[in-house]
Design a protein around this motif. Structure first.
Motif, mmCIF file in Angstrom:
data_model
loop_
_atom_site.group_PDB
_atom_site.id
_atom_site.type_symbol
_atom_site.label_atom_id
_atom_site.label_comp_id
_atom_site.label_asym_id
_atom_site.label_seq_id
_atom_site.Cartn_x
_atom_site.Cartn_y
_atom_site.Cartn_z
ATOM 1 N N GLY A 1 32.644 -36.036 15.552
ATOM 2 C CA GLY A 1 31.981 -35.437 14.285
ATOM 3 C C GLY A 1 32.968 -35.513 12.831
ATOM 4 N N GLU A 2 34.030 -36.244 13.033
ATOM 5 C CA GLU A 2 34.988 -36.440 11.896
ATOM 6 C C GLU A 2 35.147 -37.834 11.800
ATOM 7 N N GLU A 3 35.837 -38.118 10.601
ATOM 8 C CA GLU A 3 36.288 -39.457 10.303
ATOM 9 C C GLU A 3 37.733 -39.957 11.167
ATOM 10 N N ARG A 4 37.572 -41.101 11.619
ATOM 11 C CA ARG A 4 38.533 -41.565 12.682
ATOM 12 C C ARG A 4 39.003 -43.102 12.323
ATOM 13 N N VAL A 5 40.269 -43.307 12.669
ATOM 14 C CA VAL A 5 40.816 -44.816 12.519
ATOM 15 C C VAL A 5 40.938 -45.301 13.958
ATOM 16 N N PHE A 6 39.982 -46.448 14.167
ATOM 17 C CA PHE A 6 40.009 -47.088 15.401
ATOM 18 C C PHE A 6 40.685 -48.393 15.442
ATOM 19 N N ARG A 7 41.492 -48.626 16.433
ATOM 20 C CA ARG A 7 42.038 -49.921 16.614
ATOM 21 C C ARG A 7 40.839 -51.063 16.848
ATOM 22 N N VAL A 8 40.913 -51.944 16.207
ATOM 23 C CA VAL A 8 39.569 -52.746 16.518
ATOM 24 C C VAL A 8 39.836 -53.640 17.926
ATOM 25 N N ASP A 9 41.020 -54.059 18.232
ATOM 26 C CA ASP A 9 41.427 -54.795 19.516
ATOM 27 C C ASP A 9 40.876 -53.991 20.657
ATOM 28 N N ARG A 10 40.747 -52.636 20.610
ATOM 29 C CA ARG A 10 40.498 -51.658 21.738
ATOM 30 C C ARG A 10 38.966 -51.514 21.653
ATOM 31 N N VAL A 11 38.324 -51.836 20.802
ATOM 32 C CA VAL A 11 36.756 -51.698 20.834
ATOM 33 C C VAL A 11 36.303 -53.052 21.705
ATOM 34 N N ARG A 12 35.803 -52.678 22.939
ATOM 35 C CA ARG A 12 35.454 -53.722 23.907
ATOM 36 C C ARG A 12 34.209 -54.234 23.401
ATOM 37 N N LYS A 13 33.222 -53.618 23.238
ATOM 38 C CA LYS A 13 31.892 -54.046 22.557
ATOM 39 C C LYS A 13 31.529 -53.326 21.367
ATOM 40 N N ALA A 14 30.618 -54.101 20.538
ATOM 41 C CA ALA A 14 30.180 -53.366 19.360
ATOM 42 C C ALA A 14 28.778 -53.756 18.989
ATOM 43 N N ARG A 15 27.753 -53.139 18.706
ATOM 44 C CA ARG A 15 26.396 -53.588 18.667
ATOM 45 C C ARG A 15 26.109 -52.883 17.159
ATOM 46 N N VAL A 16 25.581 -53.708 16.163
ATOM 47 C CA VAL A 16 25.277 -52.687 14.758
ATOM 48 C C VAL A 16 23.717 -52.381 15.206
ATOM 49 N N THR A 17 23.316 -51.206 14.839
ATOM 50 C CA THR A 17 22.157 -50.586 15.124
ATOM 51 C C THR A 17 21.217 -50.826 13.945
ATOM 52 N N ASP A 18 20.024 -50.429 13.971
ATOM 53 C CA ASP A 18 19.060 -50.527 12.846
ATOM 54 C C ASP A 18 19.360 -49.302 11.920
ATOM 55 N N GLU A 19 19.893 -48.308 12.423
ATOM 56 C CA GLU A 19 19.899 -47.008 11.660
ATOM 57 C C GLU A 19 21.101 -47.066 10.561
ATOM 58 N N ARG A 20 20.424 -46.783 9.487
ATOM 59 C CA ARG A 20 21.382 -46.897 8.099
ATOM 60 C C ARG A 20 22.085 -45.475 7.857
ATOM 61 N N PHE A 21 23.230 -45.629 7.413
ATOM 62 C CA PHE A 21 23.790 -44.245 6.905
ATOM 63 C C PHE A 21 24.212 -44.178 5.755
ATOM 64 N N GLU A 22 24.343 -42.996 5.196
ATOM 65 C CA GLU A 22 24.817 -42.643 3.817
ATOM 66 C C GLU A 22 26.372 -42.703 3.521
ATOM 67 N N ARG A 23 26.583 -43.707 2.639
ATOM 68 C CA ARG A 23 28.051 -43.610 2.632
ATOM 69 C C ARG A 23 28.619 -42.546 1.894
ATOM 70 N N PRO A 24 29.828 -42.176 2.322
ATOM 71 C CA PRO A 24 30.629 -40.972 1.807
ATOM 72 C C PRO A 24 30.630 -40.967 0.420
ATOM 73 N N THR A 25 30.275 -39.580 -0.177
ATOM 74 C CA THR A 25 30.366 -39.876 -1.759
ATOM 75 C C THR A 25 31.804 -40.197 -2.298
ATOM 76 N N GLU A 26 32.752 -39.534 -1.496
ATOM 77 C CA GLU A 26 34.132 -40.123 -1.972
ATOM 78 C C GLU A 26 34.709 -41.045 -0.887
ATOM 79 N N GLU A 27 34.636 -42.382 -0.998
ATOM 80 C CA GLU A 27 34.888 -43.431 -0.168
ATOM 81 C C GLU A 27 36.548 -43.466 -0.437
ATOM 82 N N PRO A 28 37.057 -43.760 0.980
ATOM 83 C CA PRO A 28 38.399 -44.029 1.181
ATOM 84 C C PRO A 28 38.742 -45.241 0.414
ATOM 85 N N ASP A 29 40.011 -45.330 -0.395
ATOM 86 C CA ASP A 29 40.545 -46.473 -0.828
ATOM 87 C C ASP A 29 41.433 -47.274 0.386
#
Lengths: 327, 333
Positions: free
Chosen positions: A204-232
Motif C-alpha cells: 500500500g505504498e511507494e517502493r523501490v524494487f531492484r529489477v534484477d530481483r524481479v523473477r517474472k513480470a507480466r503487464v496487465t490490462d489494468e490502467r492505473f492513475e499516475r500520481p499527481t506529483e510524479e517523482p523526479d
C-alpha cells in the motif's frame, strides 16, 4: 555547456541549422532544452548565426531565422550543405552508437529491436565513412547486467502505458520470493543497477524494487492513475538512497584492498580512516543481508558493532567453514 | 565579430566552394579576417581557426593550388555521415537513448549525443522517458571526467599518462598508455590500451585512475600511434570474473530459491543447468580465483563451490581466517 567556447558554439550552430532546416517550427524553450542551453544562450546563438553567411555577406546570402510566437524557423540559408538532409558528424555518430550500445545491453536486443536496427544503420554509415584502419567507434558495452531483458522491457512498457504489472519479487532482506501487483512510475539505472519506482498494492505504498530481483513480470490490462506529483527519476538517481526499513547502522573495519572496495561499494556511507584500517558505517535493513554483503571481503573485513551483527557474521562464517572443511 | 562567427563563415565558405581555396583568397573573401592586420597576424588567426575547426571534428585538407601555394578545403564525406533514414520506432529508440544518456554525467559524449538527436529528430517534442540513467552512480565525478578525457585521447590517438591504483598495489603508479577503446560493464568504465612501460595490452578500470588524465601535448595535430589492424573494442570486453591471467575451470552449486538470480549474475559465462530439485549448477572458466571466492561468498549459504579442490581449500583457509579475525577461532562447531 559553455557557449563561449568557439568550437562548441560552432557545433551548436551547426546542429541548430540542421534542426531548423527540417522545417519544424519549434518553441524556444524546447529548442533550448534540446540544445542543452538556456533561453538567453539560445537568443545569443541565434543572433550569432544570423550574422553569418557567404561572401559578399549581403542580406541575400546571410542566414535568416524567423522568431515569432509560433516558434523558431529558418527563413533563408545560403548554400544547403549544412542543412538537410541532416548528416551527423563522426563524433555525433560515435556518441549515438555508444549510447545505443550501452542501452542495448541494458535493455536487451530482443526486447528492443529498434535500438539494434539503429545501431546497425549507424555502423553501416560509419563503416562507409571511416578511414578504414581506424575502428569506427570508441566504446563498446555488451556485458549484460543481471536484469532479465524481458522483465526490464515489460516494466518499462508498463510505466510508459500506465498499466499495472504482476511481478514475482525476491526480497533480499527476507530471502523470500513473493507475488505482488505494482504500478510502475518509472525506472532508474544507478551505477549499472536498475531500480523500479512503483506503488506496491501489497504494502500500500511507494517502493523501490531492484529489477534484477524481479523473477517474472507480466503487464496487465489494468490502467492505473499516475500520481499527481510524479517523482523526479533523475533526481532520485542522483540522490543517496535512504533505507526505508533501515534497522541500524553497523560499524565495519576494512584493511588493505577491502578498504578501497568497501568505500566504492558504499559511496554514501560515513567513513573513518585509522592508521591501518578504514571504518565504514553501513546502514542495513536486515542482519542476514548485511552478513551476505560482508562475506565477499574475506578476512580483511571485521564487524565491530552492533553485537547481534558480530554474532550473526561469526555464526555464518562458522557454518560455511564447516561445510568446506568437511568437503 | 566573434571568433565563432568567423569560424562558421569560414566553414560555410570552404564547404560551399567547388575547389580548394588559398590563404590569400580566404583572407580577402571571408569576413572577420581584419584586412588591416599584417600577414603574420592573419597567419596566426588562420592557424588557430583551422585548429578549432579540426577540434570540432571538421577535416580540413591541404592541397596544392595551380600557383603552387597551399590551398584548403573541407572533406565533407570524411566529416559527415551519409543521411540515416530511420523509421518512427527507430527514432523513438534514438530519443530514449539521447534523453536518458545525454543527461548522465557518467556518459562521456553527452553533448554530441544531444546534437545527434537534434539533427535526427523530425518531431518537435518526444515525451519524457520513464527511465533515468546514471551509469556510474553518485559520487563519481572524477571518473566521469577521466572517461571524457580518455574519449578525447582515443579519438585523437594521443598517448595518455595517469596515476593508477591497481587493486592489489600499495600505492598508485604512473602509467603511460596508448588508448584504443573503452567498454562499459555495469557500474564501471574500462580502458583498453597498450601500456608502454609493460609493453603489452592492458585493461584499466577508469575509477581507479587517481587525479586526472594527461593527454600528450607534443604535436597536437598529429596522432601518436595507430591502433593495431583489426582491433575492435568488442573483442576485449570481459566480465570482471574473466579479467586476469588464470584460466580455472570451476563448478558452483546454487540453492533452488536463488538459482535463477545466480544464473542472471553469471551473465552468460559458461554453462548453467538445473538439477531435479531446482538447484543450479554453473560450470565456467574464470580468470581470477580470488575474485570468484569473493563472488561465491556473497551468496552466503545459498552457494557452494564444488570444484576444483584447490580452490575449495583456499575457500576453507579464507573462512578460517575470517573466523579467527571475528573472534570465533577455536570454538567448536
Amino acid at each position: 555547456m559553455g557557449v563561449h567556447d568557439a568550437p562548441r558554439r560552432l557545433a551548436l550552430a551547426l546542429a541548430l541549422l540542421a534542426r531548423l532546416g527540417g522545417e519544424v517550427r519549434t518553441a524556444p524553450a524546447e529548442l533550448a532544452a534540446q540544445l542543452g542551453v538556456d533561453e538567453s544562450e539560445l537568443d545569443e546563438l541565434i543572433s550569432f548565426v544570423m550574422m553569418c553567411g557567404l561572401p559578399p555577406y549581403s542580406p541575400d546570402v546571410l542566414i535568416d531565422i524567423d522568431v515569432d510566437v509560433r516558434g523558431i524557423a529558418l527563413r533563408q540559408a545560403p548554400g544547403d550543405a549544412l542543412l538537410r538532409p541532416a548528416r551527423l558528424t563522426l563524433g555525433e555518430a560515435d556518441a549515438l552508437r555508444s549510447a545505443l550500445s550501452v542501452l542495448l545491453q541494458r535493455l536487451g536486443r530482443g526486447a528492443s529491436g529498434a535500438l539494434g536496427s539503429v545501431c546497425a544503420k549507424v555502423d553501416g554509415s560509419l563503416a562507409e565513412t571511416a578511414t578504414g584502419r581506424q575502428p569506427s567507434h570508441t566504446v563498446a558495452a555488451a556485458i549484460p547486467g543481471a536484469e532479465d531483458p524481458s522483465v526490464l522491457a515489460a516494466l518499462l512498457a508498463a510505466a510508459e502505458d500506465a498499466r499495472s504489472a504482476d511481478i514475482e519479487y525476491w526480497s533480499a532482506t527476507s530471502d523470500n520470493l513473493s507475488a505482488r501487483r505494482v504500478d510502475p512510475v518509472g525506472l532508474m539505472n544507478r551505477g549499472g543497477t536498475f531500480y523500479m519506482v512503483a506503488f506496491c498494492h501489497t504494502t500500500g505504498e511507494e517502493r523501490v524494487f531492484r529489477v534484477d530481483r524481479v523473477r517474472k513480470a507480466r503487464v496487465t490490462d489494468e490502467r492505473f492513475e499516475r500520481p499527481t506529483e510524479e517523482p523526479d527519476l533523475a533526481q532520485r538517481a542522483d540522490g543517496s538512497f535512504v533505507l526505508r526499513d533501515g534497522i541500524g547502522v553497523a560499524e565495519v573495519s576494512f584493511t588493505g584492498v577491502a578498504a578501497r572496495l568497501a568505500t566504492e561499494a558504499w559511496p554514501d556511507a560515513e567513513v573513518r580512516e585509522d592508521d591501518e584500517k578504514t571504518v565504514v558505517h553501513i546502514p542495513y535493513a536486515s542482519v542476514d543481508w548485511l552478513v551476505r554483503e560482508l562475506l565477499p571481503y574475506g578476512p580483511e573485513a571485521r564487524v565491530l558493532a552492533p553485537d547481534d551483527v558480530v554474532r550473526a557474521y561469526r555464526d555464518m562464517v562458522r557454518e560455511l567453514a564447516s561445510r568446506y572443511r568437511s568437503g | 565579430m566573434s571568433r565563432a562567427e568567423r569560424l562558421l563563415d569560414l566553414m560555410m565558405y570552404l564547404i560551399d566552394s567547388p575547389q580548394a581555396r588559398t590563404a590569400a583568397e580566404i583572407r580577402s573573401d571571408v569576413e572577420g579576417y581584419d584586412p588591416a592586420a599584417g600577414r603574420d597576424a592573419f597567419a596566426r588567426m588562420f592557424e588557430r581557426d583551422k585548429d578549432d575547426l579540426r577540434a570540432a571534428g571538421v577535416p580540413i585538407l591541404v592541397e596544392t593550388a595551380g600557383t603552387g601555394e597551399a590551398a584548403y578545403r573541407i572533406d565533407r564525406d570524411a566529416y559527415l555521415l551519409p543521411p540515416l533514414s530511420l523509421d518512427s520506432r527507430e527514432l523513438a529508440a534514438v530519443a530514449l537513448a539521447a534523453q536518458t544518456l545525454a543527461a548522465d554525467p557518467g556518459f562521456p559524449m553527452g553533448d554530441e549525443l544531444r546534437l545527434a538527436f537534434l539533427k535526427l529528430s523530425t518531431r518537435a517534442a518526444a515525451p519524457a522517458p520513464r527511465l533515468a540513467v546514471r551509469l556510474l552512480g553518485p559520487g563519481s565525478g572524477d571518473e566521469s571526467q577521466a572517461v571524457a578525457r580518455l574519449v578525447e585521447a582515443i579519438r585523437r590517438r594521443k598517448r595518455v599518462a595517469f596515476r593508477y591504483q591497481a587493486i592489489g598495489a600499495d600505492s598508485p603508479t604512473v602509467r603511460t598508455v596508448r588508448p584504443f577503446g573503452l567498454f562499459y560493464a555495469p557500474g564501471a568504465w574500462y580502458l583498453v590500451g597498450h601500456d608502454e612501460d609493460r609493453g603489452s595490452l592492458r585493461t584499466f578500470r577508469a575509477g581507479r585512475i587517481v587525479g586526472g588524465v594527461e593527454i600528450a601535448k607534443a604535436n597536437p595535430q598529429k596522432a601518436d600511434f595507430e591502433v593495431p589492424d583489426g582491433f575492435e573494442i568488442e573483442d576485449y570486453q570481459r566480465h570482471p570474473l574473466q579479467i586476469g591471467a588464470e584460466r580455472v575451470p570451476v563448478t558452483v552449486r546454487f540453492a533452488p530459491r536463488i538459482a535463477w538470480l545466480a544464473q542472471r549474475r553469471t551473465a552468460g559465462m559458461g554453462e548453467f543447468s538445473y538439477e531435479d530439485d531446482g538447484s543450479g549448477i554453473w560450470q565456467a572458466e574464470v580468470a581470477d580465483g580470488e575474485r570468484l571466492l569473493a563472488w561465491v561468498s556473497g551468496f552466503g549459504p545459498a552457494a557452494e563451490l564444488l570444484f576444483p579442490p584447490a580452490l575449495r581449500a583456499r575457500m576453507a583457509d579464507r573462512l578460517e581466517a575470517m573466523l579467527a579475525s571475528s573472534g570465533g577461532a577455536g570454538e567448536g562447531p
